[in-house]
Design an enzyme around this catalytic site. Structure first.
Site, short mmCIF file in Angstrom:
data_model
loop_
_atom_site.label_atom_id
_atom_site.label_comp_id
_atom_site.label_asym_id
_atom_site.label_seq_id
_atom_site.Cartn_x
_atom_site.Cartn_y
_atom_site.Cartn_z
CG HIS B 60 -0.58 0.04 2.50
ND1 HIS B 60 -0.42 1.06 3.32
CD2 HIS B 60 0.06 -1.08 3.55
CE1 HIS B 60 0.23 1.04 4.36
NE2 HIS B 60 0.36 -0.33 4.45
CG ASP B 169 2.65 0.21 8.08
OD1 ASP B 169 2.28 -0.33 6.82
OD2 ASP B 169 1.80 0.33 9.16
CD GLU B 197 -3.16 -1.38 5.09
OE1 GLU B 197 -3.04 -2.60 5.67
OE2 GLU B 197 -2.92 -0.40 5.69
CD GLU B 198 -1.56 2.19 7.56
OE1 GLU B 198 -2.30 1.81 8.58
OE2 GLU B 198 -0.55 2.01 7.35
CG HIS B 308 0.12 2.82 12.44
ND1 HIS B 308 -1.33 2.73 12.57
CD2 HIS B 308 0.59 2.09 11.45
CE1 HIS B 308 -1.61 2.02 11.53
NE2 HIS B 308 -0.46 1.80 10.72
#
Lengths: 331, 338
Positions: B60, B169, B197-198, B308
């Site tokens: 992603h 990420d 995606e997140e 994150h």
């Protein structure tokens, strides 16, 4: 209900994502009664009995059960786990578990800092009788899944077992297949991965494209002392679902099931499930929308070691499935 | 691959605003593919036509970040965020909107905090972005509600064999996926760089419909909670211990055939690997494995400490090993076994 069939199907090993053993047991019972029988890419077991009307009815029950998955093995051979589906840590402790390769174990918890009522899955472990990591690894690998072992408790017409949800419904569909008569193509679908988020049913329905789906699952009841208020009672017949968290069942489907019940003098109850979703909703939202309803077996103590159903409801549910299949006009 | 990761890590691409990342990846992959296209959601597809199974590999493009929800009379920006811990973003530098207006997320100095305030966690609603504007009118010259807010962390080497940067990420996955496109495989291969995606695995839902994969793989940056020293089940993965192989997460269960195929590939090629020893978190394979008629999926990840947040840390050897494992899986035609 064929009691041997029920026992074998309810007892079979099959946590979410690892349903092959359960699938094989069901397959053994229904193979003589269908024209096609196969597992799809996700493992859903699909049995087809051909009709002549050109219409398709799907009866679906999920064959997966909740369980525990091994995350880590410590130096002394204890297995740390995460839940597969809605497993309560409290109700896991002090129970016997079994892995796919028949390895047995017992569940306990780290009792130094927390009381039993305070624990989370992080403090829960399985003891398989190993003294070291190496010894444990001979029997169990990280990523392996265990299910809770349970015996049938026969209490007159009522029967308890840890896996009534939803193998009792698998047994009902399997039993019904023996004498199923219908003008329509019948698809008996034993779905995977319901307990981890109704994942298997949608892809099965996508391929089958049924004109009508009727799921079979268990539903909670309100007939035990000081229980949460629920309309449904044990022993008063299978239910016709109106709503759960995954679905609002179209009135046409509810009426269809109720009319079939009436014709065959089968008592049914209306059901509004307070919590939880079922395959019914996942199937409804497949493709351009599929007519989808649900017949539930009233069940006490769901997701505990003593899920209890009434055999009168079970037998009536078999009749109701047959009655729906016999209907010439679909909703 | 590391050079490319540096560029990717520093690009701003909060969920829903992946255009910079998409543009860069498109330039990189266009010479290597038969066709490169996007869909209405913004997913980027790099297709290498072939016979055999339809195989899709996803990474992603989006990263966690924030969005301007309003401008206060005093010129401060109110914002909302997804996938971020409010404790991790205080006093961080950010860039706002398409012109990358610099800003900071301020809070009250410690001298002025009461005893109670020091013990209280500030929530997103208590925080604002300061872009140095005099007032609302001044702020509106530079930014507007709906503008995206991104962290500005620079990518760099870190310690021995490690690197740090933002958005690892899943820019690690994007960098690996670009590299994978240099090879050819005995299948109909589509690399999908997904969006959003997140914020709920959204782009992948369209990707599965467009590609109709029979086998799919996600290349991810994943949890690595090893500091302070944690038992394995709490750290989930460890840095420098190899490519991470998943058996179950919040979005999907990896079928045994897929798990074995990935594991055997690693063992056969002597690629260091470790299990993802936790089941929380999810990725694009959630919607992918149950899209349409369903398909077989697996996940291979790079451990990233502090994901994150505005900065995360990963290891060059893990990064390399994830690439090697994914490549070996594809080159050896392991997708035919699952």
């Amino acid at each position: 209900m064929d009691m041997q069939l029920m026992q074998d199907i309810v007892n079979a090993y099959g946590p979410s994502g690892r349903e092959q053993t359960a699938s094989d047991v069901i397959r053994g019972y229904i193979a003589p009664y269908c024209d096609e029988l196969y597992n799809d890419v996700l493992g859903n077991l699909i049995a087809v009995k051909k009709g002549t009307s050109g219409k398709k009815i799907m009866f679906s029950a999920h064959m997966d059960q909740i369980g525990l998955i091994v995350l880590d093995i410590d130096d002394k051979g204890f297995l740390y786990v995460a839940p597969v589906g809605g497993v309560s840590p409290l109700l896991s402790v002090a129970h016997e578990v079994m892995f796919q390769n028949k390895t047995r174990g017992v569940v306990s918890y780290e009792n130094k800092h927390k009381k039993l009522t305070e624990i989370s899955m992080m403090e829960v472990f399985i003891d398989i009788g190993a003294a070291t990591r190496e010894e444990a690894e001979e029997k169990v690998q990280i990523g392996d899944m265990a299910v809770f072992v349970s015996n049938f408790v026969y209490m007159g017409k009522r029967v308890a077992h840890r896996t009534q949800d939803d193998r009792i419904a698998c047994a009902i569909v399997a039993e019904a297949m023996k004498t199923m008569k219908s003008d329509h193509d019948i698809y008996a679908v034993f779905t995977v991965q319901e307990e981890v988020g109704t994942r298997g049913a949608g892809p099965a329905a996508y391929v089958i494209e049924p004109d009508l789906n009727i799921s079979l699952d268990v539903c909670s009841v309100g007939d035990t002392p000081e229980s949460v208020r629920e309309h449904v009672k044990l022993g008063c017949g299978p239910t016709v679902k109106a709503k759960d968290n995954s679905v609002i069942v179209p009135m046409s489907v509810r009426t269809f099931i109720k009319n079939a019940a009436k014709k065959h003098e089968i008592n049914v109850q209306d059901e509004v499930l307070r919590a939880g979703g079922t395959d019914t909703g996942a199937i409804q939202r497949t493709r351009g929308g599929i007519l989808s309803g649900c017949i539930s077996i009233p069940c006490r103590y769901i997701h505990t070691p003593v899920e209890t159903v009434d055999m009168d409801d079970v037998d009536a549910a078999v009749k109701l499935v047959l009655a729906c299949a016999e209907e010439k006009e679909l909703p | 691959m590391l050079e490319r990761l540096k560029v990717l890590s520093e690009l701003y691409g909060v969920s829903g605003d992946e255009r910079r990342v998409r543009k860069y990846i498109r330039e990189q992959v266009e010479p290597m593919c038969d066709e490169v296209y996007t869909d209405n959601m913004g997913n980027l597809y790099a297709h290498k036509k072939g016979n055999g199974k339809r195989v899709m590999v996803c990474a992603h493009m989006d990263e966690v970040g924030m969005i301007v929800t309003g401008i206060l009379d005093n010129g401060l920006l109110a914002f909302s965020a997804a996938g971020l811990d409010s404790r991790a973003i205080i006093s961080k530098r950010v860039a706002v909107g398409k012109d990358d207006v610099p800003g900071v997320i301020g809070s009250k100095a410690i001298h002025l905090q009461s005893e109670a305030e020091r013990k209280t966690v500030l929530l997103m609603k208590d925080l604002n972005v300061d872009i140095g504007a005099k007032d609302k009118e001044d702020a509106l010259k530079y930014v507007k509600p709906g503008d995206y807010i991104s962290f500005t962390t620079k990518f760099s080497d870190f310690g021995e064999g490690l690197f740090k940067g933002k958005a690892l990420d899943d820019r690690v996955g994007c960098a690996i996926l670009i590299e994978l496109l240099k090879d050819t495989y005995e299948c109909d291969f589509t690399a999908v760089f997904t969006v959003m995606e997140e914020i709920g695995l959204r782009g992948a839902q369209a990707a599965v419909y467009n590609v109709k994969p029979e086998v799919a793989l996600a290349i991810e940056g994943t949890l690595c909670n090893e500091l302070p020293e944690n038992p394995r089940r709490k750290s989930v993965t460890k840095l420098n211990e190899g490519a991470v192989i998943s058996f179950m997460d919040g979005g999907s269960l990896v079928p045994e055939s897929m798990l074995n195929a990935i594991k055997d590939t690693a063992i056969q090629h002597n690629i260091p690997w470790q299990f993802r020893q936790g089941t929380s978190g999810s990725n694009d394979m959630g919607p992918v494995h149950i899209g349409l008629a369903g398909c077989k999926t697996g996940v291979i990840s790079v451990p990233c400490r502090y994901i994150h947040s505005p900065v995360s840390v990963a290891s060059k050897s893990d990064f390399e090993n994830v690439y090697r494992l994914a490549k070996a899986f594809l080159r050896d035609g392991r997708f035919n076994e699952v």
